[in-house]
Design a protein around this motif. Sequence first.
Motif, mmCIF file in Angstrom:
data_model
loop_
_atom_site.group_PDB
_atom_site.id
_atom_site.type_symbol
_atom_site.label_atom_id
_atom_site.label_comp_id
_atom_site.label_asym_id
_atom_site.label_seq_id
_atom_site.Cartn_x
_atom_site.Cartn_y
_atom_site.Cartn_z
ATOM 1 N N GLU A 9 0.810 -1.221 0.000
ATOM 2 C CA GLU A 9 0.000 0.000 0.000
ATOM 3 C C GLU A 9 0.843 1.271 0.000
ATOM 4 O OE1 GLU A 9 -3.333 0.684 -0.397
ATOM 5 O OE2 GLU A 9 -3.312 -1.412 -0.987
ATOM 6 N N LEU A 10 2.025 1.234 0.603
ATOM 7 C CA LEU A 10 2.879 2.424 0.606
ATOM 8 C C LEU A 10 3.358 2.790 -0.789
ATOM 9 C CD1 LEU A 10 5.032 1.886 3.810
ATOM 10 C CD2 LEU A 10 3.283 3.624 3.439
ATOM 11 N N ARG A 14 -2.718 6.962 -4.767
ATOM 12 C CA ARG A 14 -4.137 7.185 -5.034
ATOM 13 C C ARG A 14 -4.447 8.641 -4.714
ATOM 14 N NH1 ARG A 14 -4.689 1.917 -2.170
ATOM 15 N NH2 ARG A 14 -5.084 0.403 -3.803
ATOM 16 N N PRO A 15 -5.333 9.275 -5.465
ATOM 17 C CA PRO A 15 -5.643 10.690 -5.210
ATOM 18 C C PRO A 15 -6.113 10.955 -3.780
ATOM 19 C CG PRO A 15 -6.635 9.974 -7.270
ATOM 20 C CD PRO A 15 -6.069 8.749 -6.613
ATOM 21 N N GLU A 16 -6.825 10.023 -3.184
ATOM 22 C CA GLU A 16 -7.340 10.246 -1.831
ATOM 23 C C GLU A 16 -6.278 10.065 -0.740
ATOM 24 O OE1 GLU A 16 -8.321 5.932 -2.946
ATOM 25 O OE2 GLU A 16 -8.418 7.842 -3.955
ATOM 26 N N ASN A 17 -5.056 9.699 -1.128
ATOM 27 C CA ASN A 17 -3.995 9.492 -0.146
ATOM 28 C C ASN A 17 -3.345 10.791 0.321
ATOM 29 O OD1 ASN A 17 -4.508 6.812 -0.427
ATOM 30 N ND2 ASN A 17 -2.546 6.271 -1.317
ATOM 31 N N GLY A 18 -3.698 11.916 -0.230
ATOM 32 C CA GLY A 18 -3.139 13.187 0.219
ATOM 33 C C GLY A 18 -1.891 13.589 -0.545
ATOM 34 N N ALA A 25 10.036 4.232 -3.008
ATOM 35 C CA ALA A 25 11.233 3.531 -2.548
ATOM 36 C C ALA A 25 10.844 2.096 -2.213
ATOM 37 C CB ALA A 25 11.826 4.224 -1.328
ATOM 38 N N GLU A 26 11.779 1.203 -2.335
ATOM 39 C CA GLU A 26 11.489 -0.205 -2.031
ATOM 40 C C GLU A 26 11.790 -0.568 -0.588
ATOM 41 O OE1 GLU A 26 12.738 -3.112 -4.895
ATOM 42 O OE2 GLU A 26 12.817 -1.584 -6.466
ATOM 43 N N TYR A 27 12.690 0.191 0.054
ATOM 44 C CA TYR A 27 13.101 -0.130 1.414
ATOM 45 C C TYR A 27 13.248 1.141 2.235
ATOM 46 C CZ TYR A 27 14.303 -4.571 -0.715
ATOM 47 O OH TYR A 27 14.243 -5.760 -1.385
ATOM 48 N N VAL A 28 13.226 0.985 3.556
ATOM 49 C CA VAL A 28 13.510 2.075 4.474
ATOM 50 C C VAL A 28 14.567 1.570 5.457
ATOM 51 C CG1 VAL A 28 11.644 1.501 6.100
ATOM 52 C CG2 VAL A 28 12.497 3.840 5.981
ATOM 53 N N LEU A 29 15.505 2.433 5.797
ATOM 54 C CA LEU A 29 16.596 2.089 6.700
ATOM 55 C C LEU A 29 16.359 2.769 8.041
ATOM 56 C CD1 LEU A 29 19.548 0.966 7.133
ATOM 57 C CD2 LEU A 29 20.299 3.245 6.431
#
Length: 97
Positions: A9-10, A14-18, A25-29
Amino acid sequence: VEVRHLGGELGRARPENGALGSIDAEYVLLSVGMAPTPEVKAAVETRAQTVKQHMGPWQAGHMYMNLAETSRDPSDFWQPEAYAVCGASRPTWTRRT
């Protein structure tokens, strides 16, 4: 040090997501360390910075706001297009101190 897979989902805009409809990005550190004394705090910050520098080639150019633990420029959290949308509404914001 923790590397989390994003996607799902990240990654779905979508327009309603703000203003920040998705994270490109595929990852977060995330790096965390216990700092019971000022000396240990300095060592932890140095190590975290080293990890960040080594991961630099894969940096997305913006941060994931929920994992930020230090003061940052607000533009660090937004892709340029999203930050422009937020900046356009800025005069209506009220800052509480």
